[in-house]
Design an enzyme around this catalytic site. Structure first.
Site, PDB file in Angstrom:
ATOM      1  N   LYS A  35       0.950  -1.226   0.094  1.00  0.00           N
ATOM      2  CA  LYS A  35      -0.091  -0.115   0.068  1.00  0.00           C
ATOM      3  C   LYS A  35       0.795   1.377  -0.050  1.00  0.00           C
ATOM      4  O   LYS A  35       0.647   2.227  -0.727  1.00  0.00           O
ATOM      5  CB  LYS A  35      -1.052  -0.108   1.348  1.00  0.00           C
ATOM      6  CG  LYS A  35      -1.885   0.833   1.381  1.00  0.00           C
ATOM      7  CD  LYS A  35      -2.693   0.898   2.785  1.00  0.00           C
ATOM      8  CE  LYS A  35      -4.165   1.567   2.319  1.00  0.00           C
ATOM      9  NZ  LYS A  35      -5.189   0.939   2.044  1.00  0.00           N
ATOM     10  N   ARG A 105      -3.275   2.994   8.606  1.00  0.00           N
ATOM     11  CA  ARG A 105      -3.749   1.577   8.139  1.00  0.00           C
ATOM     12  C   ARG A 105      -2.357   0.865   7.859  1.00  0.00           C
ATOM     13  O   ARG A 105      -1.398   1.207   7.608  1.00  0.00           O
ATOM     14  CB  ARG A 105      -4.497   1.882   6.455  1.00  0.00           C
ATOM     15  CG  ARG A 105      -5.576   2.705   6.485  1.00  0.00           C
ATOM     16  CD  ARG A 105      -5.795   2.954   4.919  1.00  0.00           C
ATOM     17  NE  ARG A 105      -6.705   3.947   4.931  1.00  0.00           N
ATOM     18  CZ  ARG A 105      -8.045   3.946   4.681  1.00  0.00           C
ATOM     19  NH1 ARG A 105      -8.566   2.692   4.353  1.00  0.00           N
ATOM     20  NH2 ARG A 105      -8.708   4.949   4.453  1.00  0.00           N
ATOM     21  N   GLY A 114      -8.040  -7.375   4.689  1.00  0.00           N
ATOM     22  CA  GLY A 114      -8.861  -7.711   6.205  1.00  0.00           C
ATOM     23  C   GLY A 114      -8.415  -8.248   7.152  1.00  0.00           C
ATOM     24  O   GLY A 114      -8.958  -8.156   8.134  1.00  0.00           O
ATOM     25  N   MET A 116      -5.767  -7.300   9.172  1.00  0.00           N
ATOM     26  CA  MET A 116      -5.298  -6.410  10.079  1.00  0.00           C
ATOM     27  C   MET A 116      -6.013  -5.225  10.202  1.00  0.00           C
ATOM     28  O   MET A 116      -7.025  -5.020   9.660  1.00  0.00           O
ATOM     29  CB  MET A 116      -3.702  -6.108   9.480  1.00  0.00           C
ATOM     30  CG  MET A 116      -2.974  -7.177   9.591  1.00  0.00           C
ATOM     31  SD  MET A 116      -1.031  -6.700   9.261  1.00  0.00           S
ATOM     32  CE  MET A 116      -1.211  -6.541   7.581  1.00  0.00           C
ATOM     33  N   ARG A 371      -3.267  -1.337  -6.153  1.00  0.00           N
ATOM     34  CA  ARG A 371      -2.385  -2.482  -5.979  1.00  0.00           C
ATOM     35  C   ARG A 371      -2.690  -3.687  -7.187  1.00  0.00           C
ATOM     36  O   ARG A 371      -3.917  -3.379  -7.745  1.00  0.00           O
ATOM     37  CB  ARG A 371      -2.639  -3.206  -4.591  1.00  0.00           C
ATOM     38  CG  ARG A 371      -4.104  -3.876  -4.392  1.00  0.00           C
ATOM     39  CD  ARG A 371      -4.248  -4.354  -2.993  1.00  0.00           C
ATOM     40  NE  ARG A 371      -5.565  -4.513  -2.771  1.00  0.00           N
ATOM     41  CZ  ARG A 371      -6.274  -4.754  -1.616  1.00  0.00           C
ATOM     42  NH1 ARG A 371      -5.536  -4.528  -0.526  1.00  0.00           N
ATOM     43  NH2 ARG A 371      -7.444  -4.987  -1.729  1.00  0.00           N
ATOM     44  N   HIS A 489     -15.843  -8.895   1.425  1.00  0.00           N
ATOM     45  CA  HIS A 489     -14.616  -9.983   2.212  1.00  0.00           C
ATOM     46  C   HIS A 489     -14.716 -11.418   1.223  1.00  0.00           C
ATOM     47  O   HIS A 489     -13.732 -11.676   0.952  1.00  0.00           O
ATOM     48  CB  HIS A 489     -14.714 -10.027   3.537  1.00  0.00           C
ATOM     49  CG  HIS A 489     -13.733 -11.100   4.243  1.00  0.00           C
ATOM     50  ND1 HIS A 489     -13.922 -12.162   4.528  1.00  0.00           N
ATOM     51  CD2 HIS A 489     -12.425 -10.897   4.257  1.00  0.00           C
ATOM     52  CE1 HIS A 489     -12.944 -12.694   4.959  1.00  0.00           C
ATOM     53  NE2 HIS A 489     -12.068 -12.007   5.145  1.00  0.00           N
ATOM     54  N   ARG A 596      -1.210 -48.148 -18.058  1.00  0.00           N
ATOM     55  CA  ARG A 596      -0.923 -49.243 -17.140  1.00  0.00           C
ATOM     56  C   ARG A 596      -1.878 -50.455 -17.672  1.00  0.00           C
ATOM     57  O   ARG A 596      -3.207 -50.541 -17.542  1.00  0.00           O
ATOM     58  CB  ARG A 596      -1.424 -48.965 -15.601  1.00  0.00           C
ATOM     59  CG  ARG A 596      -0.461 -47.768 -15.266  1.00  0.00           C
ATOM     60  CD  ARG A 596      -1.122 -47.362 -13.626  1.00  0.00           C
ATOM     61  NE  ARG A 596      -0.011 -46.891 -12.918  1.00  0.00           N
ATOM     62  CZ  ARG A 596       0.036 -45.301 -12.801  1.00  0.00           C
ATOM     63  NH1 ARG A 596      -0.921 -44.634 -13.443  1.00  0.00           N
ATOM     64  NH2 ARG A 596       0.777 -44.944 -11.825  1.00  0.00           N
ATOM     65  N   ARG A 655       3.006 -50.246 -20.591  1.00  0.00           N
ATOM     66  CA  ARG A 655       3.777 -51.059 -19.343  1.00  0.00           C
ATOM     67  C   ARG A 655       3.338 -52.563 -19.326  1.00  0.00           C
ATOM     68  O   ARG A 655       2.195 -52.548 -19.138  1.00  0.00           O
ATOM     69  CB  ARG A 655       3.580 -50.338 -18.254  1.00  0.00           C
ATOM     70  CG  ARG A 655       4.578 -51.151 -17.134  1.00  0.00           C
ATOM     71  CD  ARG A 655       4.347 -50.119 -15.738  1.00  0.00           C
ATOM     72  NE  ARG A 655       3.277 -50.301 -15.226  1.00  0.00           N
ATOM     73  CZ  ARG A 655       2.840 -49.459 -14.027  1.00  0.00           C
ATOM     74  NH1 ARG A 655       3.711 -48.858 -13.466  1.00  0.00           N
ATOM     75  NH2 ARG A 655       1.714 -49.828 -13.555  1.00  0.00           N
ATOM     76  N   SER A 802      11.959 -44.189 -18.662  1.00  0.00           N
ATOM     77  CA  SER A 802      10.928 -43.230 -17.911  1.00  0.00           C
ATOM     78  C   SER A 802      11.041 -43.701 -16.247  1.00  0.00           C
ATOM     79  O   SER A 802      11.080 -44.796 -16.022  1.00  0.00           O
ATOM     80  CB  SER A 802       9.569 -44.151 -18.635  1.00  0.00           C
ATOM     81  OG  SER A 802       8.751 -43.440 -17.762  1.00  0.00           O
ATOM     82  N   GLY A 804       9.812 -43.866 -13.025  1.00  0.00           N
ATOM     83  CA  GLY A 804       8.773 -44.007 -12.131  1.00  0.00           C
ATOM     84  C   GLY A 804       8.972 -43.554 -10.973  1.00  0.00           C
ATOM     85  O   GLY A 804       9.507 -44.297  -9.809  1.00  0.00           O
ATOM     86  N   THR A 805       8.702 -42.414 -10.893  1.00  0.00           N
ATOM     87  CA  THR A 805       9.056 -41.649  -9.211  1.00  0.00           C
ATOM     88  C   THR A 805       8.214 -42.136  -8.046  1.00  0.00           C
ATOM     89  O   THR A 805       8.522 -41.852  -7.010  1.00  0.00           O
ATOM     90  CB  THR A 805       9.191 -40.304  -9.353  1.00  0.00           C
ATOM     91  OG1 THR A 805       7.952 -39.603 -10.166  1.00  0.00           O
ATOM     92  CG2 THR A 805      10.443 -39.841 -10.340  1.00  0.00           C
ATOM     93  N   ASN A 806       7.098 -42.579  -8.321  1.00  0.00           N
ATOM     94  CA  ASN A 806       6.408 -43.259  -7.314  1.00  0.00           C
ATOM     95  C   ASN A 806       6.965 -44.314  -6.342  1.00  0.00           C
ATOM     96  O   ASN A 806       7.275 -44.193  -5.300  1.00  0.00           O
ATOM     97  CB  ASN A 806       4.924 -43.906  -7.725  1.00  0.00           C
ATOM     98  CG  ASN A 806       3.991 -42.796  -8.354  1.00  0.00           C
ATOM     99  OD1 ASN A 806       4.462 -41.545  -8.427  1.00  0.00           O
ATOM    100  ND2 ASN A 806       3.360 -43.070  -9.236  1.00  0.00           N
ATOM    101  N   CYS A 869       6.996 -40.572 -15.229  1.00  0.00           N
ATOM    102  CA  CYS A 869       5.562 -40.992 -15.338  1.00  0.00           C
ATOM    103  C   CYS A 869       5.071 -41.207 -13.904  1.00  0.00           C
ATOM    104  O   CYS A 869       3.877 -41.602 -13.786  1.00  0.00           O
ATOM    105  CB  CYS A 869       5.460 -42.190 -16.113  1.00  0.00           C
ATOM    106  SG  CYS A 869       6.044 -43.728 -15.697  1.00  0.00           S
ATOM    107  N   TYR A 889      10.498 -35.356 -21.669  1.00  0.00           N
ATOM    108  CA  TYR A 889       9.231 -35.289 -21.470  1.00  0.00           C
ATOM    109  C   TYR A 889       8.737 -35.488 -20.063  1.00  0.00           C
ATOM    110  O   TYR A 889       9.240 -36.165 -19.343  1.00  0.00           O
ATOM    111  CB  TYR A 889       8.346 -35.703 -22.376  1.00  0.00           C
ATOM    112  CG  TYR A 889       8.193 -37.496 -22.054  1.00  0.00           C
ATOM    113  CD1 TYR A 889       7.379 -37.997 -21.329  1.00  0.00           C
ATOM    114  CD2 TYR A 889       9.002 -38.255 -23.011  1.00  0.00           C
ATOM    115  CE1 TYR A 889       7.444 -39.423 -20.953  1.00  0.00           C
ATOM    116  CE2 TYR A 889       9.004 -39.642 -22.726  1.00  0.00           C
ATOM    117  CZ  TYR A 889       8.219 -40.054 -21.739  1.00  0.00           C
ATOM    118  OH  TYR A 889       8.283 -41.512 -21.561  1.00  0.00           O
TER     119      TYR A 889
HETATM  120  C1  PEP Z   1       5.809 -45.231 -10.577  1.00  0.00           C
HETATM  121  O1  PEP Z   1       6.197 -46.229  -9.748  1.00  0.00           O
HETATM  122  O2  PEP Z   1       6.272 -44.003 -10.424  1.00  0.00           O
HETATM  123  C2  PEP Z   1       4.728 -45.462 -11.373  1.00  0.00           C
HETATM  124  C3  PEP Z   1       4.261 -44.529 -12.318  1.00  0.00           C
HETATM  125  O3  PEP Z   1       4.119 -46.576 -11.482  1.00  0.00           O
HETATM  126  P1  PEP Z   1       3.022 -47.236 -10.378  1.00  0.00           P
HETATM  127  O4  PEP Z   1       2.497 -45.958  -9.850  1.00  0.00           O
HETATM  128  O5  PEP Z   1       2.048 -48.058 -11.191  1.00  0.00           O
HETATM  129  O6  PEP Z   1       3.785 -48.272  -9.599  1.00  0.00           O
HETATM  130 MG    MG Z   2       5.738 -48.222 -10.155  1.00  0.00          MG
END
Ligand code: PEP
Ligand code: MG
Length: 913
Positions: A35, A105, A114, A116, A371, A489, A596, A655, A802, A804-806, A869, A889
């Site tokens: 402000k 103010r 709102g 303060m 603002r 508000h 899957r 897969r 690829s 598979g970060t899970n 993925c 990707y």
């Molecule tokens: C993973 O493990 O990251 C994955 C994409 O496969 P899922 O979740 O099916 O194990």
């Molecule tokens: Mg997996």
């Protein structure tokens, strides 16, 4: 010399503005708050701003640290700055003849609407009141201003800042309001405006007596005492309950502090040639390039925001259907014209949509605030696209103007118009936050939080919301209020959050005691379900179906095209049905990054293939298994073919079967009996075979590629299904680009083993279809730490990677994906981990493995195609990481594809910068 050097080092605590000049500027937000910085900027631009000064955020942090003490020299600096204000405004603070009134103010570096405190009309005392009456020739106005000062001051300074915590409904503000109502009752009037000057003068005496009785101290009758009371209370409000809880939600650090703006008062309530209002340089709910706002004749700013009176439209171009109140354009054409010129000037200067507050005092226009305006997702997208077309901003700025999570709002459901046509709303209000929502009605913020924690979807219904309700508003799916306008508000907060919201639903009567509301002859009790259409402001009984709206939005499509112009990362979708694939394409997916296979055995239409899969799993010999696989084959092939057909010309990563087989073993006796009959064995045999499949730790057991090694015929069947489906599609004139992905792999020999199967089957398929080749790739899913470390070896055979970060997260942390509920909340609440690593990629740990995997893979194959993925592929900060480590990707659920496209574009811009 020495003295001079010492003076130069002294920090400056007070920055002046007004009279066409300012000591601060818009870039000084950290020190002057949003402000203060913008008031300074406007003053320098020659916009009419009442003169004032800003006390810095550093003073606030000092004040907090030193328990209410100010840094040395502050009082002198304030006195000097006040003298400057007096000079510009031609009035004097505390002067009996020609009194200057000021406001105090808050204003943090990030807007906290709102949350303060503010004190207005500071400087009215028994000494200055006669002077103001004489000067304005308006005793009613003067006494009304005094009444408001006593209310605000006693509430903000004498109660809240002093730490007094009255019981519900017993706060001084409520008590004074009751006195006001008593007076109205005694005079037989309904509106405050019907009270005379004498009534108000008498009321002020009643107020002062009440303040003294309730709070044990007199209301100060000295301008300087009021000023410093106000300054202290504004700083104190940084640590008020609402401000703290808002900071938690928005992630604003406690140590920022607020600045404190002391500014000459101008009055919108001095009669019919005065007014006050709020305006947006463009419509903040839709993004449309039309000057949009609300105003009230003869009112103070708080009246517009508090939602007590329904405000008038700013101009004819934005008048809502059915509204008959005069617009500012009609009622005060000169001031409106001037305001339009200021709107154009400020938007060009800031190159962004501005949220303005203005007051007209006796026909003269004053700007009190500018603002960057908060906007919802749809508005953010439209403004970005149109401001770029208007050459107000660059391509890069347009892309940076929309937060990835704001796109979520465009992907959020709206009420299905067909279903809406078939029913009638029972209540109507202002469309303050678009989209649709349904839920069970609750009437207090606390209940909204409690019900939400129990897993209920709730709609919070209030007369009007105030900052105390903020946590309940957060917990609710949507907000419905009986009063208030588009800048109330509820509307402001919901717009910031992109939440569905309807305000000013005038027909509603809320009965808090009986926990119900009535409207249009309908009674809705607590816990009953209603549906809100926040785009139109309509409320329906019961639950209506929702649909997703984004495809029809041309600005959304145009915006994502802009993103595609700068992004480098490809964006694919995780999809395993033709319907999901089609949706993914609509959202702009460039392929499927994870199909899957096992999904065909769950849900709709899965009965037949699941029956055959179970038969295969419970087979005892290779012959039995092959026979069962032959039966399963046509299902698998048809399923893969349908999705590849939709993705015509785009890659589809298929897969091979991943989960442990026991997941598919029937447990109930009837199912087991059916299975036994089909296999010509006894139920006892089935039980034995099922027991044999049992594992203590199935996530690390017989799953993924391990199935393909022990039962190559299972992989073979799937590979044949992929390649035959692709061959057929190609012969039918389509273009299939399958990428066969091998899951849960930890060694290059596993990949070699499966790749050899692919080679063999490929030769057979080519022969069967009399083609030279069926284009395809084979690659591993990298989801085990060892695979990252040995990526250079795996890349000898791989045609892509690829991540598979899970699973990679699961295996790196040693946290079971399915069992984190028991401990992860404690880790996050206790600050042991910053976030859920299954949601936001743990760049510090898991990220290292990803980076190593890519570097080692590319040390063997420099051009190796690399994707992700896991769920992280659609999370903006993780997408930025994927860009940084050089992935080709990302792949995510279809609904997150637009978010990934934007996040990828922003990551590319950040990388260039
Ligand atoms: C993973 O493990 O990251 C994955 C994409 O496969 P899922 O979740 O099916 O194990
Ligand atoms: Mg997996």
């Amino acid at each position: 010399m020495a003295k001079k050097a010492m003076r130069a080092r002294k920090p400056k605590h007070v920055y002046r503005f007004g009279g066409g000049k300012a000591e601060g500027k818009k870039e000084m937000k950290n020190l002057l708050g949003g402000k203060g910085a913008n008031l300074a900027e406007m003053a320098s631009l020659g916009v009419p701003v009442p003169a004032g000064f800003t006390i810095t955020t550093e003073v606030c942090t000092h004040f907090m640290r030193r328990k209410g003490k100010y840094p040395p020299g502050l009082r002198e600096a304030v006195a000097k700055a006040m003298a400057g204000v007096e000079k510009v405004m031609g009035m004097r603070f505390g002067d009996p003849e020609n009194p200057l009134l000021v406001s105090c103010r808050s204003g943090a570096r990030q807007s906290m609407p709102g949350m303060m405190e503010t004190v207005l009309n500071i400087g009215l005392t028994s000494a200055t009141i006669p002077g103001l009456i004489k000067k304005t020739n308006n005793p009613r106005f003067t006494w009304d201003a005094y009444r408001r000062l006593i209310t605000m001051y006693s509430d903000v300074v004498m109660e809240k800042a002093a730490g007094v915590e009255p019981k519900e409904g017993q706060g001084i503000r409520h008590q004074l309001e009751r006195e006001l109502n008593k007076m109205k009752g005694a005079r037989g009037v309904e509106q405050d405006t019907e009270l005379t000057a004498d009534d108000l003068a008498e009321l002020c005496e009643i107020y002062k007596a009440k303040v003294k009785k309730v709070l044990g101290k007199p209301f100060p009758d000295d301008a300087q005492a009021q000023l410093w009371g106000g300054i202290g209370a504004v700083f104190q409000s940084w640590n008020g309950r609402r401000a703290i809880s808002y900071r938690r939600i928005e992630g604003i650090p406690d140590q920022w502090g607020t600045a404190n703006n002391v500014q000459a008062m101008v009055f919108g309530n001095m009669g019919d040639s005065s007014a006050t209002g709020v305006a947006f340089t463009r419509n903040p709910a839709t993004g449309e390039d039309k000057f949009y706002g609300e105003w009230l004749p003869n009112a103070q700013g708080e009246d517009v925001v508090a939602g007590i009176r329904t405000p008038n439209p700013l101009n004819e171009g934005t008048r809502a259907e059915g509204s008959t109140l005069p617009s500012l354009e009609q009622a005060m054409p000169r001031a409106y014209k001037q305001l339009v010129a200021i709107r154009n000037r400020l938007e060009r200067h800031y190159r962004d949509m501005q949220d303005l507050e203005f007051t007209v005092q006796d026909g003269k226009l004053w700007l009190l605030q500018t603002r960057v305006g908060k906007r919802n997702g749809p508005a953010a997208v439209r403004m970005a696209v149109e401001m770029r077309q208007q050459r107000l901003i660059t391509l890069e700025t347009a892309i940076e103007r929309v937060r990835p999570e704001q796109l979520d709002e465009l992907l959020h459901p709206i009420v299905d118009p067909e279903a809406e046509k078939a029913t009638t709303p029972f209540c109507k209000g202002l469309p303050a936050g678009p989209g649709g929502a349904f839920g069970k009605v609750v009437f207090t913020a606390a209940e909204a939080v409690a019900w939400h924690e129990r897993g209920e979807q709730v709609i919070l219904v209030r007369e009007e919301t105030n900052p105390e309700d903020v946590e309940g508003m957060r917990a609710a799916e949507a907000i419905l209020t009986a009063r208030g306008g588009m800048t109330s508000h509820a509307a402001l907060v919901c717009r910031g959050w992109g939440k569905c919201c309807i305000v000013g639903a005038g027909g509603i009567e809320v009965d808090f005691a009986r926990k119900l509301f009535t409207a249009g002859g309908v009674t809705v009790r607590e816990g009953e379900v209603v549906t809100l259409n926040g785009t139109k402001g309509l409320v329906y009984q019961g639950k209506l179906p929702m649909i997703v709206s984004s495809e029809e939005n041309p600005h959304f499509v145009a915006f994502l095209k802009l993103c595609d112009r700068v992004r480098r990362l490809g964006v694919r979708a995780n999809a395993d049905t033709p319907e999901d694939a089609a949706r993914a394409l609509e959202f702009g997916a460039e392929g499927i990054g994870l199909f899957r296979t096992e999904h065909m055995f769950y849900g709709k239409g899965s009965q037949k293939p699941l029956f055959k899969l179970r038969k295969m799993i419970l087979s005892d010999s290779v012959e039995e298994r092959r026979a069962a696989l032959d039966e399963l084959f046509p299902h698998v092939k048809a399923d893969m073919k349908a999705t590849m057909a939709v993705m015509d010309g785009k890659p589809v990563t298929i897969r091979l079967l991943d989960p442990p087989l026991h997941e598919f073993v029937p447990n109930n006796p009837a199912e087991r009996a059916k299975r036994a009959k089909a296999l010509g064995i006894t139920v006892g045999d089935i039980a034995k075979r099922a027991d044999a499949l049992h594992e203590s730790n199935p996530m690390m057991g017989h799953r993924g590629v391990r199935l393909g090694i022990t039962y190559p015929e299972v992989s073979e069947m799937q590979i044949r299904a992929v390649l035959e489906a692709a061959a057929e599609l190609n012969l039918e004139g389509k273009k299939a680009l399958p990428e066969i992905m091998i899951p849960v792999l930890c060694d290059e020999n596993e990949l070699k083993h499966q790749a050899e199967l692919v080679q063999r089957i490929h030769a057979q398929v080519c022969e069967k279809f009399a083609v030279r080749k069926v284009p395809h790739l084979v690659g591993p899913m990298i989801e085990i730490p060892r695979a990252c470390l040995l990526a250079n070896e795996i890349a000898e055979t791989a045609e892509f990677f690829s991540f598979g970060t899970n699973d990679l997260t699961q295996m790196s942390f040693g946290f079971s994906r399915d069992d984190i509920g028991g401990f992860l909340p404690a880790y996050i609440e206790g600050g042991i981990l910053p976030a859920d690593p299954f949601n936001i990629l743990d760049q510090k740990g898991v990220g290292q493995l990803v980076e190593i995997g890519i570097q080692r893979g590319r040390s063997t194959q420099p051009k190796l195609k690399v994707g992700i993925c896991g769920e992280h592929g659609g999370e903006p900060s993780s997408v930025a990481f994927c860009q940084k480590v050089g992935m080709t990707y990302v792949s995510c659920s279809p609904f997150r594809v637009p978010i990934a496209r934007l996040a990828a574009a922003q990551a590319a811009i950040a990388e260039k910068a």
